[in-house]
Enzyme design. Structure first.
Site, mmCIF file in Angstrom:
data_model
loop_
_atom_site.group_PDB
_atom_site.id
_atom_site.type_symbol
_atom_site.label_atom_id
_atom_site.label_comp_id
_atom_site.label_asym_id
_atom_site.label_seq_id
_atom_site.Cartn_x
_atom_site.Cartn_y
_atom_site.Cartn_z
ATOM 1 N N CYS A 173 23.266 28.908 36.798
ATOM 2 C CA CYS A 173 23.068 28.741 38.237
ATOM 3 C C CYS A 173 23.708 29.912 38.988
ATOM 4 O O CYS A 173 24.854 30.273 38.736
ATOM 5 C CB CYS A 173 23.709 27.434 38.672
ATOM 6 S SG CYS A 173 23.708 27.183 40.429
ATOM 7 N N CYS A 212 29.915 27.123 44.624
ATOM 8 C CA CYS A 212 29.668 25.694 44.829
ATOM 9 C C CYS A 212 30.727 24.875 44.125
ATOM 10 O O CYS A 212 31.207 25.238 43.064
ATOM 11 C CB CYS A 212 28.286 25.372 44.265
ATOM 12 S SG CYS A 212 27.847 23.633 44.294
ATOM 13 N N CYS A 230 29.419 21.717 40.272
ATOM 14 C CA CYS A 230 29.639 21.800 38.822
ATOM 15 C C CYS A 230 30.917 22.603 38.598
ATOM 16 O O CYS A 230 31.222 23.509 39.353
ATOM 17 C CB CYS A 230 28.514 22.567 38.131
ATOM 18 S SG CYS A 230 26.909 21.763 38.178
ATOM 19 N N GLN A 235 23.731 4.190 39.303
ATOM 20 C CA GLN A 235 24.147 5.342 38.500
ATOM 21 C C GLN A 235 23.193 6.515 38.710
ATOM 22 O O GLN A 235 21.987 6.324 38.792
ATOM 23 C CB GLN A 235 24.186 4.962 37.017
ATOM 24 C CG GLN A 235 25.296 3.985 36.655
ATOM 25 C CD GLN A 235 26.665 4.654 36.591
ATOM 26 O OE1 GLN A 235 26.830 5.841 36.840
ATOM 27 N NE2 GLN A 235 27.670 3.855 36.279
ATOM 28 N N ASP A 284 33.696 -2.662 35.316
ATOM 29 C CA ASP A 284 33.212 -1.293 35.571
ATOM 30 C C ASP A 284 33.714 -0.868 36.946
ATOM 31 O O ASP A 284 32.949 -0.755 37.892
ATOM 32 C CB ASP A 284 31.675 -1.283 35.509
ATOM 33 C CG ASP A 284 31.091 0.111 35.722
ATOM 34 O OD1 ASP A 284 31.865 1.093 35.747
ATOM 35 O OD2 ASP A 284 29.864 0.217 35.874
ATOM 36 N N CYS A 328 34.999 5.382 34.698
ATOM 37 C CA CYS A 328 34.637 6.755 35.078
ATOM 38 C C CYS A 328 35.896 7.594 35.293
ATOM 39 O O CYS A 328 35.830 8.686 35.831
ATOM 40 C CB CYS A 328 33.768 6.745 36.330
ATOM 41 S SG CYS A 328 34.538 5.949 37.732
#
Ligand code: SAH
Length: 493
Positions: free
Chosen positions: A102, A108, A111, A324, A422, A449
């Protein structure tokens, strides 16, 4: 450019005398000074994806550095025990280093790991789970510290075959670029400066297309972009979600104030330009806040929900529901959760933090009865609708905080053979962990998570009489530092 020269911190305590301890706390122990160039060996990655460097016995965090590398860096900021440095040149680069595909990866914040080979990302995610279990959970992991067999089995991270274009949802901020032109894209790393973007390699193509269309229409209709500083302007965010399986698309325009100028043109043009469009929603957010959504949501055109399918189960998803973002990996994750629940058709199962009932309905296909609990009332309305939509009669749902609803269920005599949790990033509420221990299910399946709050909560459950058997990390968010995993626990009784 103005450059502040600091020599250690000497001379920084101007004016009023600071207390000795305070001064000591500010005094860096670094063997070098700010702005100095040094060579560091990179030995790890932080949970934010920054390289961890060591030089002269001191720790320097280096954005963009990878473990195993040697780099020349410039010291930018010094604290007592550590500092931050800018990568100037790689002296020795890692065999796992890649050219990020990218173009905007560096600017950015979305990521963090595109410069790291995918297999190495997966290995790093597994190791980060292991490290958390050991350090925070004080748990023994098989294969670590000389325990070949005994201890928790942490499997390899389950990755994606094609780890790009996986996101079904985009939420992009809108603002003004040069000469006031409306732009939409992402916040530059660590700031609120919006950079225009037309292509995001982890987004489903349909989402990128929707954002481009919305920008084009907004410019044509001369819609004022929102300005965070002044609180003026109309369009704040575009959120779009697509059913990857169904092809259905929802567009949410988040506006400052209730009025969307030229609403009929908006509807006409969005409908003409977005294939699969099923729902146009406006959300009103007039507050000076970082939250994307405000409280008021109304349908401008079409349906209140879009539909999508996971492993043959259909889900209705409304604008504000949690769903999700990586559907392919979600199926892997949920199947693993069902496997760990080891259901035979008779069990009573509680699904805490159930959202729109996704895991609940996966479980219901193989359980006696599933009780789902979730704090957002709209999500519970979706969960009920989803059960009905799929002809699933053995799942019931209740809205409220799990840590309040579950103790009440217990008083009402509801028992559980299996409890699935969760929770959001902050982990389980202590009262909920207590309730699990009081209900004493045979098995607990923990979907997490956040490995650090997971490890903290597993310790509590272990101390309460549960044993952690297996952990499977599933890569839900390739190229980011996020780590998701499913954990299987059994009662020691
Ligand atoms: N299991 C679902 C949702 C997981 S996200 C899925 O996979 O789709 C976590 C959910 O916990 C969110 O829907 C959030 O609204 C909910 N939540 C947060 N705090 C809660 C609480 N105290 N009690 C119950 N639910 C809560």
């Amino acid at each position: 450019m103005k450059r502040k020269q600091t020599r250690g911190n000497a001379g920084s305590a101007k004016g009023k005398a600071t207390k000795r301890e305070q001064q000591a706390a500010l005094e860096p122990n670094a063997p070098f000074q700010k702005n100095e160039e040094v060579t560091v060996d990179l030995i790890g990655l932080t949970h934010d994806g920054e390289g961890v460097g060591r030089a002269g016995g001191f720790t320097l965090f280096v954005q963009g550095g990878l473990p195993g590398e040697t780099a020349r860096v410039r010291v930018m900021k010094l604290k007592k025990q550590y500092g931050y440095a800018r990568l100037e040149e790689l002296v020795q680069s890692s065999p796992d280093r890649l050219q990020p595909p990218c173009d905007i990866f560096k600017e950015c914040g979305g990521c963090q790991l595109q410069h790291l080979d995918y297999a190495a990302q997966l290995a790093w995610k597994r190791q980060s789970v292991v490290d958390n279990l050991k350090r925070i959970g004080k748990l023994q992991v098989a294969g670590e510290d000389g325990h070949a067999d005994a201890g928790i089995v942490v499997h390899d991270t389950v990755g994606m075959e094609e780890p790009w274009r996986y996101r079904n949802k985009a939420a992009v901020p809108v603002g003004a670029g040069d000469e006031g032109k409306l732009i939409a894209g992402f916040y530059a790393r660590g700031s609120h400066r919006i950079i225009d973007m037309n292509d995001c390699l982890i987004q489903h193509e349909r989402n990128d297309e929707v954002v481009r269309v919305v920008k084009r229409i907004a410019r044509e209709l001369r819609i004022q972009p929102y300005n965070e500083e002044t609180g003026q302007g109309v369009l704040r965010h575009v959120m779009t979600r697509t059913g990857v399986e169904s092809g259905e698309v929802m567009v949410v325009l988040v506006t400052n104030g209730g009025r969307l100028p030229r609403q009929p043109e908006w509807i006409e043009q969005l409908r003409a330009q977005i294939p699969g469009l099923k729902s146009i929603v406006q959300n009103v957010n007039s507050q000076a806040t970082n939250a994307i959504f405000g409280d008021e949501t109304r349908v401008l055109w079409g349906s209140e929900v879009i539909y999508d399918e996971l492993d043959g189960i259909r889900f209705a998803i409304s604008a504000r529901s949690f769903y999700q973002v990586n559907p392919a990996q979600t199926v892997t994750l949920y199947r693993k959760a069902v496997e760990y629940a080891a259901l035979t058709g008779k069990e009573r199962v509680i699904d805490a933090y159930c959202g729109i009932g996704t895991i609940s309905l996966f479980l219901a296909r193989q359980a006696g009865h599933v009780y789902g609990v979730e704090i957002v009332p709209e999500a519970i309305a979706d969960a009920r609708r989803n059960a009905e939509l799929n002809g699933i009669a053995n799942a019931t749902f209740e809205a409220g905080p799990a840590e309040v609803v579950m103790p009440r269920w217990r008083k009402e005599g509801i028992e559980a053979d299996v409890i699935v949790v969760d929770p959001p990033r902050k982990g389980c509420d202590p009262a909920l962990l207590d309730t699990i221990l009081a209900l004493r299910p045979e098995r607990v399946v923990y979907v997490s998570c956040n490995p650090s709050t997971l490890a903290r909560d597993l310790r509590v459950l272990e101390d309460g009489g549960y044993k952690t058997v297996e952990v499977t990390p599933v890569d839900m968010f390739p190229h980011t530092v996020h780590v998701e995993c499913v954990v299987w626990m059994v009662s020691k009784d």
